[in-house]
Design a protein around this motif. Structure first.
Motif, short mmCIF file in Angstrom:
data_model
loop_
_atom_site.label_atom_id
_atom_site.label_comp_id
_atom_site.label_asym_id
_atom_site.label_seq_id
_atom_site.Cartn_x
_atom_site.Cartn_y
_atom_site.Cartn_z
N ILE A 51 -21.04 -39.40 2.09
CA ILE A 51 -22.35 -39.26 2.72
C ILE A 51 -22.52 -40.36 3.75
O ILE A 51 -22.11 -41.50 3.55
CB ILE A 51 -23.47 -39.30 1.65
N SER A 52 -23.12 -40.01 4.87
CA SER A 52 -23.31 -40.96 5.96
C SER A 52 -24.45 -41.94 5.67
O SER A 52 -25.16 -41.81 4.68
CB SER A 52 -23.58 -40.21 7.26
N SER A 57 -25.29 -36.53 7.03
CA SER A 57 -24.00 -35.84 7.04
C SER A 57 -23.32 -36.02 5.69
O SER A 57 -23.38 -37.10 5.10
CB SER A 57 -23.10 -36.41 8.13
N THR A 58 -22.70 -34.96 5.23
CA THR A 58 -21.96 -35.01 3.96
C THR A 58 -20.65 -34.26 4.09
O THR A 58 -20.51 -33.34 4.92
CB THR A 58 -22.76 -34.39 2.80
N TYR A 59 -19.70 -34.67 3.28
CA TYR A 59 -18.42 -33.99 3.14
C TYR A 59 -18.21 -33.70 1.65
O TYR A 59 -18.60 -34.50 0.81
CB TYR A 59 -17.25 -34.88 3.58
N TYR A 60 -17.53 -32.62 1.36
CA TYR A 60 -17.15 -32.30 -0.01
C TYR A 60 -15.72 -31.80 -0.05
O TYR A 60 -15.26 -31.10 0.86
CB TYR A 60 -18.06 -31.21 -0.59
N LEU A 100 -17.86 -49.13 6.38
CA LEU A 100 -18.74 -49.42 7.49
C LEU A 100 -18.59 -48.41 8.62
O LEU A 100 -19.38 -48.41 9.56
CB LEU A 100 -18.48 -50.83 8.02
N VAL A 101 -17.59 -47.56 8.48
CA VAL A 101 -17.33 -46.54 9.50
C VAL A 101 -17.41 -45.16 8.85
O VAL A 101 -16.77 -44.93 7.82
CB VAL A 101 -15.94 -46.74 10.14
N TRP A 102 -18.18 -44.28 9.43
CA TRP A 102 -18.22 -42.90 8.92
C TRP A 102 -16.89 -42.24 9.27
O TRP A 102 -16.54 -42.11 10.45
CB TRP A 102 -19.38 -42.14 9.54
#
Length: 128
Positions: A51-52, A57-60, A100-102
């Motif tokens: 999660i950002s 923004s999210t990833y799964y 620290l980086v998306w």
């Protein structure tokens, strides 16, 4: 550097639910993208969700999409992983991680090296 402490793991029957929490301390929590990974015995560490900073923004991972939900509360310095419809194959130690980086694109999030800070892990066991 941020310090991370996971909680909420345990033993649950297949089809049940658990909510994992990860409490952060140290540098400003809202500066970090957060992720969850898991590692089962004899297997490599596997990406679960990310999660950002803002939560926008999210990833799964495909294996958990539609069953797990990642969220964060920046006021509480905490990230959550709601796990529903649990399966025996979800059994693993679950780790919280910060970056620290998306990580972009999505494939970057799959690599645990994209995250620089880690918690100690919490065990999730799903019985059949």
């Amino acid at each position: 550097q941020v310090q991370l402490v996971e909680s909420g793991g345990g033993l649950v029957q297949a089809g049940g639910s658990l909510r994992l929490s990860c409490a952060a301390s140290g540098r400003t929590f809202s500066s970090y993208a957060m992720g969850w990974f898991r590692q089962a015995p004899g297997k490599e560490r596997e990406f679960v969700a990310a999660i950002s900073w803002s939560g926008g923004s999210t990833y799964y991972a495909d294996s958990v999409k539609g069953r797990f939900t990642i969220s964060r509360d920046n006021a509480k310095n905490t990230v959550y992983l709601q796990m529903n419809s649990l399966k025996p194959e979800d059994t693993a130690v679950y780790y919280c991680a910060a970056s620290l980086v998306w990580p972009t694109p999505y494939s970057a999030a799959l690599n645990f090296r994209s995250f620089g800070s880690w918690g100690q892990g919490t065990q999730v066991t799903v019985s059949s």
